[in-house]
Motif scaffolding. Structure first.
Motif, short mmCIF file in Angstrom:
data_model
loop_
_atom_site.label_atom_id
_atom_site.label_comp_id
_atom_site.label_asym_id
_atom_site.label_seq_id
_atom_site.Cartn_x
_atom_site.Cartn_y
_atom_site.Cartn_z
N VAL A 71 0.84 -1.20 0.00
CA VAL A 71 0.00 0.00 0.00
C VAL A 71 0.87 1.25 0.00
O VAL A 71 0.61 2.22 -0.73
CB VAL A 71 -0.97 0.00 1.19
CG1 VAL A 71 -1.69 1.34 1.31
CG2 VAL A 71 -1.98 -1.15 1.07
N GLU A 72 1.92 1.25 0.82
CA GLU A 72 2.80 2.42 0.88
C GLU A 72 3.53 2.65 -0.44
O GLU A 72 3.80 3.79 -0.83
CB GLU A 72 3.81 2.26 2.02
CG GLU A 72 3.18 2.39 3.40
CD GLU A 72 4.19 2.23 4.52
OE1 GLU A 72 5.33 1.79 4.25
OE2 GLU A 72 3.83 2.55 5.68
N ALA A 73 3.83 1.55 -1.14
CA ALA A 73 4.53 1.67 -2.42
C ALA A 73 3.58 1.97 -3.57
O ALA A 73 4.03 2.28 -4.69
CB ALA A 73 5.30 0.37 -2.71
N GLY A 74 2.28 1.88 -3.32
CA GLY A 74 1.31 2.11 -4.37
C GLY A 74 1.31 1.02 -5.42
O GLY A 74 0.94 1.26 -6.57
N ASN A 75 1.71 -0.17 -5.03
CA ASN A 75 1.79 -1.30 -5.95
C ASN A 75 1.17 -2.53 -5.29
O ASN A 75 1.87 -3.43 -4.84
CB ASN A 75 3.24 -1.56 -6.35
CG ASN A 75 3.37 -2.68 -7.36
OD1 ASN A 75 2.44 -2.97 -8.11
ND2 ASN A 75 4.52 -3.34 -7.37
N VAL A 76 -0.16 -2.54 -5.23
CA VAL A 76 -0.87 -3.59 -4.51
C VAL A 76 -1.21 -4.74 -5.46
O VAL A 76 -1.87 -4.53 -6.49
CB VAL A 76 -2.16 -3.05 -3.87
CG1 VAL A 76 -2.90 -4.16 -3.12
CG2 VAL A 76 -1.83 -1.91 -2.91
N THR A 77 -0.76 -5.94 -5.12
CA THR A 77 -1.05 -7.13 -5.92
C THR A 77 -1.97 -8.10 -5.19
O THR A 77 -2.47 -9.04 -5.79
CB THR A 77 0.26 -7.87 -6.30
OG1 THR A 77 0.92 -8.28 -5.10
CG2 THR A 77 1.18 -6.96 -7.09
N LEU A 78 -2.17 -7.88 -3.90
CA LEU A 78 -3.00 -8.76 -3.09
C LEU A 78 -4.45 -8.29 -3.12
O LEU A 78 -4.73 -7.09 -3.08
CB LEU A 78 -2.50 -8.77 -1.65
CG LEU A 78 -1.06 -9.23 -1.44
CD1 LEU A 78 -0.63 -8.99 0.00
CD2 LEU A 78 -0.92 -10.72 -1.80
N ASP A 79 -5.38 -9.25 -3.16
CA ASP A 79 -6.79 -8.92 -3.16
C ASP A 79 -7.46 -9.18 -1.81
O ASP A 79 -8.30 -8.40 -1.36
CB ASP A 79 -7.51 -9.73 -4.25
CG ASP A 79 -7.03 -9.37 -5.64
OD1 ASP A 79 -7.15 -8.20 -6.01
OD2 ASP A 79 -6.51 -10.27 -6.34
N VAL A 80 -7.10 -10.29 -1.18
CA VAL A 80 -7.64 -10.65 0.13
C VAL A 80 -6.47 -11.05 1.02
O VAL A 80 -5.56 -11.75 0.57
CB VAL A 80 -8.64 -11.82 0.03
CG1 VAL A 80 -9.14 -12.22 1.43
CG2 VAL A 80 -9.81 -11.45 -0.86
N VAL A 81 -6.50 -10.59 2.28
CA VAL A 81 -5.43 -10.96 3.22
C VAL A 81 -6.05 -11.44 4.52
O VAL A 81 -7.10 -10.96 4.95
CB VAL A 81 -4.48 -9.78 3.50
CG1 VAL A 81 -3.62 -9.50 2.30
CG2 VAL A 81 -5.24 -8.52 3.90
N ASP A 82 -5.40 -12.41 5.13
CA ASP A 82 -5.82 -12.98 6.40
C ASP A 82 -5.00 -12.31 7.50
O ASP A 82 -3.77 -12.36 7.47
CB ASP A 82 -5.57 -14.49 6.37
CG ASP A 82 -6.26 -15.23 7.49
OD1 ASP A 82 -6.78 -14.57 8.41
OD2 ASP A 82 -6.28 -16.47 7.46
#
Length: 358
Positions: A71-82
């Motif tokens: 998120v901080e890098a502005g490069n999100v590849t994850l859709d759902v996280v546990d």
């Protein structure tokens, strides 16, 4: 801090379903191991079969760390996280998680509205609970007397032998107070006072010289299996696996278990957030949560799932009596307070670490 679910949050956008083109795949990050395998069987495989959407499963020791970095890098590849509750609270406060339309969650199979169906502490502004696990006492009946009270853990005279404990102020201080007669409902009020903290450490003083400290969850059942300790605190699922899969002679003591949770969340800026939300709604319905208990001894986050829990995957072990949410166990349990530890973790951890070396 955004701790438990609220009805509206000013200044934060909630996911709008239908805002993007349907995804062909989503990436879900969790903790792996037997827990990840249970998610694959209960959630991922059925969802892929029913929707045609591919789920890419990724493991991490702590998914909160890559979420924050992406998120901080502005490069999100994850859709759902546990995530664990403390990480949910922190990341939601920081704007790193999407605010979810909680009222969109399906009712329980028995018609109970979702807000009333989920176990207390498993719905947050930015996350939806999946499993309930606990830290509790396990012992070797062939090496020590039968444990009938959490106070027995601190009684070296009548229960001689070494103890295993997690090397952390969290869980140790709560157990110490309950063993000293503090009701679960009063633990955090007591621990909020200097006198209460002193009282907890006085209990720990009784066994300090006989404690083997562990840090990884797998260590607790191994210490007990090897006979290095006669009783230990640890995670209920780890003990169950050792008992059922390895035939270890453990006995579980459920009163004064300390409950905690895992939850699904969506990182801010997730590439397929709409499909991610559809998956979360699917995975956290009554049937799917009950199904996960077939593969691992964690309790479903929904109350309506309890009636659907059946046999463990071995086809012969009734799983319900091994779940922290089993009705006979809940009344004497303590739910860990995220609010308390958010406010007191630093000071109590510092005192605990100083106590360890003195």
């Amino acid at each position: 801090m955004k701790r438990h679910i609220t009805t509206a949050i000013a200044g934060l956008a909630t996911i709008t379903i239908g805002s993007t083109v349907a995804a062909q795949e989503i990436t879900v990050m969790s903790f792996g191991g037997a827990y990840g395998a249970s998610q694959m069987e209960a959630y991922y495989k059925p969802y892929m079969a029913e929707t045609g959407v591919k789920i890419i499963s990724v493991d991490a020791d702590n998914p909160a760390i890559p979420v924050k970095a992406q998120v901080e890098a502005g490069n999100v590849t994850l859709d759902v996280v546990d995530l664990e509750p403390s990480d949910v609270v922190r990341l939601c406060d920081e704007g790193a998680l999407e605010v979810l339309p909680i009222d969109d969650l399906p009712d329980g199979a028995d018609g109970t509205p979702a807000r009333d169906d989920f176990v207390d502490g498993t719905l947050y502004d930015c996350a939806v609970g999946t499993i309930v696990y606990s830290t509790l006492i396990a012992y070797r009946a062939d090496l020590t007397n039968a444990v009938t009270s959490s106070a027995d853990f601190f009684d070296l005279e009548n229960f001689p032998g070494k103890r295993g404990m997690r090397k952390s102020a969290k869980f140790a201080l709560e157990l110490a107070l309950m063993a000293d007669g503090v009701a679960p409902a009063d633990v955090y009020d007591t621990l909020s006072t200097p006198e209460g903290v002193d009282r907890a450490f006085a209990m720990l003083d009784k066994i300090k010289g006989q404690v083997v400290w562990w840090e990884a969850g797998a260590q607790a059942p191994q210490l007990l299996a090897d006979g290095e300790v006669v009783m230990t605190t640890g995670y209920n699922g780890r003990f169950f696996d050792a008992m059922v899969e390895e035939g270890q002679p453990f006995t579980l003591f459920w009163p004064h278990q300390i409950l905690d949770f895992n939850l699904y969340a969506i990182p801010t800026g997730a590439p397929h957030k709409d499909e991610a939300w559809k998956f979360i709604k699917y995975a956290t319905d009554t049937t799917r949560l009950a199904s996960q208990a077939t593969y691992i001894s964690y309790g479903p986050a929904r109350r309506s799932s309890a009636a659907m829990v059946g046999l463990y995957k071995d086809g012969k072990t009734e799983i319900a009596p091994f779940l922290p949410t089993y009705p006979d166990y809940v009344a004497d349990s303590l739910t860990t307070s995220i609010d308390f530890w958010a406010d007191h973790d630093i000071e109590l951890s510092e005192r605990f670490n100083t106590w360890l070396v003195n």
